[in-house]
Motif scaffolding. Structure first.
Motif, PDB file in Angstrom:
ATOM      1  N   MET A   1      45.143  66.720  46.555  1.00 17.57           N
ATOM      2  CA  MET A   1      46.530  66.365  46.783  1.00 17.57           C
ATOM      3  C   MET A   1      46.661  65.330  47.903  1.00 17.57           C
ATOM      4  N   TRP A   2      45.783  65.389  48.863  1.00 17.02           N
ATOM      5  CA  TRP A   2      45.834  64.470  50.000  1.00 17.02           C
ATOM      6  C   TRP A   2      44.654  63.524  49.879  1.00 17.02           C
ATOM      7  N   THR A   3      44.906  62.219  50.021  1.00 19.35           N
ATOM      8  CA  THR A   3      43.829  61.249  49.893  1.00 19.35           C
ATOM      9  C   THR A   3      43.667  60.451  51.174  1.00 19.35           C
ATOM     10  N   LYS A   4      42.472  60.006  51.392  1.00 21.27           N
ATOM     11  CA  LYS A   4      42.146  59.116  52.506  1.00 21.27           C
ATOM     12  C   LYS A   4      41.338  57.976  51.898  1.00 21.27           C
ATOM     13  N   THR A   5      41.921  56.771  51.880  1.00 20.99           N
ATOM     14  CA  THR A   5      41.317  55.640  51.205  1.00 20.99           C
ATOM     15  C   THR A   5      41.080  54.502  52.190  1.00 20.99           C
ATOM     16  N   ALA A   6      39.904  53.909  52.124  1.00 19.45           N
ATOM     17  CA  ALA A   6      39.588  52.774  52.985  1.00 19.45           C
ATOM     18  C   ALA A   6      40.473  51.580  52.610  1.00 19.45           C
ATOM     19  N   ILE A   7      40.867  50.828  53.623  1.00 19.69           N
ATOM     20  CA  ILE A   7      41.696  49.638  53.402  1.00 19.69           C
ATOM     21  C   ILE A   7      40.781  48.419  53.354  1.00 19.69           C
ATOM     22  N   PHE A   8      41.004  47.567  52.370  1.00 16.32           N
ATOM     23  CA  PHE A   8      40.249  46.326  52.227  1.00 16.32           C
ATOM     24  C   PHE A   8      41.212  45.147  52.182  1.00 16.32           C
ATOM     25  N   THR A   9      40.747  44.003  52.640  1.00 16.26           N
ATOM     26  CA  THR A   9      41.532  42.779  52.581  1.00 16.26           C
ATOM     27  C   THR A   9      40.891  41.877  51.530  1.00 16.26           C
ATOM     28  N   VAL A  10      41.692  41.354  50.639  1.00 19.17           N
ATOM     29  CA  VAL A  10      41.196  40.459  49.600  1.00 19.17           C
ATOM     30  C   VAL A  10      41.733  39.065  49.883  1.00 19.17           C
ATOM     31  N   THR A  11      40.841  38.098  49.924  1.00 19.79           N
ATOM     32  CA  THR A  11      41.246  36.711  50.154  1.00 19.79           C
ATOM     33  C   THR A  11      40.716  35.840  49.026  1.00 19.79           C
ATOM     34  N   GLN A  12      41.481  34.799  48.735  1.00 14.37           N
ATOM     35  CA  GLN A  12      41.066  33.880  47.691  1.00 14.37           C
ATOM     36  C   GLN A  12      40.374  32.690  48.336  1.00 14.37           C
ATOM     37  N   ASN A  13      39.200  32.350  47.812  1.00 19.53           N
ATOM     38  CA  ASN A  13      38.418  31.241  48.334  1.00 19.53           C
ATOM     39  C   ASN A  13      38.884  29.927  47.723  1.00 19.53           C
ATOM     40  N   GLU A  14      38.396  28.842  48.273  1.00 15.52           N
ATOM     41  CA  GLU A  14      38.766  27.513  47.760  1.00 15.52           C
ATOM     42  C   GLU A  14      38.355  27.323  46.310  1.00 15.52           C
ATOM     43  N   ASP A  15      37.270  27.969  45.892  1.00 16.23           N
ATOM     44  CA  ASP A  15      36.805  27.835  44.505  1.00 16.23           C
ATOM     45  C   ASP A  15      37.501  28.816  43.557  1.00 16.23           C
ATOM     46  N   LYS A  16      38.620  29.408  44.038  1.00 12.21           N
ATOM     47  CA  LYS A  16      39.450  30.340  43.260  1.00 12.21           C
ATOM     48  C   LYS A  16      38.812  31.713  43.060  1.00 12.21           C
ATOM     49  N   SER A  17      37.652  31.954  43.670  1.00 15.93           N
ATOM     50  CA  SER A  17      37.056  33.288  43.611  1.00 15.93           C
ATOM     51  C   SER A  17      37.682  34.143  44.719  1.00 15.93           C
ATOM     52  N   PHE A  18      37.435  35.417  44.673  1.00 19.22           N
ATOM     53  CA  PHE A  18      38.014  36.335  45.649  1.00 19.22           C
ATOM     54  C   PHE A  18      36.912  36.994  46.470  1.00 19.22           C
ATOM     55  N   THR A  19      37.224  37.256  47.720  1.00 23.74           N
ATOM     56  CA  THR A  19      36.313  37.953  48.615  1.00 23.74           C
ATOM     57  C   THR A  19      37.014  39.193  49.141  1.00 23.74           C
ATOM     58  N   GLN A  20      36.307  40.290  49.118  1.00 23.49           N
ATOM     59  CA  GLN A  20      36.851  41.558  49.608  1.00 23.49           C
ATOM     60  C   GLN A  20      36.113  41.945  50.878  1.00 23.49           C
ATOM     61  N   ALA A  21      36.862  42.296  51.922  1.00 23.65           N
ATOM     62  CA  ALA A  21      36.253  42.698  53.186  1.00 23.65           C
ATOM     63  C   ALA A  21      36.940  43.952  53.706  1.00 23.65           C
ATOM     64  N   GLN A  22      36.177  44.781  54.403  1.00 24.16           N
ATOM     65  CA  GLN A  22      36.748  45.980  54.995  1.00 24.16           C
ATOM     66  C   GLN A  22      37.745  45.584  56.073  1.00 24.16           C
ATOM     67  N   SER A  23      38.848  46.306  56.112  1.00 23.90           N
ATOM     68  CA  SER A  23      39.847  46.097  57.156  1.00 23.90           C
ATOM     69  C   SER A  23      39.465  46.988  58.332  1.00 23.90           C
ATOM     70  N   VAL A  24      39.291  46.378  59.506  1.00 21.08           N
ATOM     71  CA  VAL A  24      38.866  47.131  60.683  1.00 21.08           C
ATOM     72  C   VAL A  24      39.889  46.975  61.800  1.00 21.08           C
ATOM     73  N   ASP A  25      39.908  47.963  62.710  1.00 16.98           N
ATOM     74  CA  ASP A  25      40.816  47.888  63.861  1.00 16.98           C
ATOM     75  C   ASP A  25      40.152  47.098  64.989  1.00 16.98           C
ATOM     76  N   ALA A  26      40.793  47.048  66.161  1.00 18.31           N
ATOM     77  CA  ALA A  26      40.310  46.246  67.288  1.00 18.31           C
ATOM     78  C   ALA A  26      38.937  46.704  67.773  1.00 18.31           C
ATOM     79  N   SER A  27      38.612  47.975  67.594  1.00 16.66           N
ATOM     80  CA  SER A  27      37.307  48.487  68.042  1.00 16.66           C
ATOM     81  C   SER A  27      36.231  48.339  66.968  1.00 16.66           C
ATOM     82  N   GLY A  28      36.588  47.796  65.818  1.00 12.96           N
ATOM     83  CA  GLY A  28      35.622  47.572  64.748  1.00 12.96           C
ATOM     84  C   GLY A  28      35.459  48.730  63.784  1.00 12.96           C
TER      85      GLY A  28
END
Length: 75
Positions: A1-28
């Protein structure tokens, strides 16, 4: 019932492909989002409410029958 999911940031590259990276806080540390799955909690809540309503209906029926007995059946 309760979920904990990692947050990721998706960015689009110049070649129109996508890159996914982990979202981290100030301490990493990896950031997470926590959520309640309502579709899984509703049946539990509904079952509890159904029991309460059934109990109330039974109690009202007993009170009505007692009232009819003491008043000689006149409503």
């Amino acid at each position: 019932m309760w979920t904990k999911t990692a947050i990721f940031t998706v960015t689009q590259n110049e070649d129109k492909s996508f890159t996914q990276a982990q979202s981290v806080d100030a301490s990493g540390k990896q950031q997470y989002i926590q959520m309640l799955r309502y579709e899984e909690i509703f049946p539990v809540i509904l079952a509890g409410l159904t029991l309460q309503v059934s109990d109330l209906v039974s109690r009202v029926t007993v009170m009505e029958n007692a009232s009819k007995t003491t008043t000689g059946g006149a409503a």
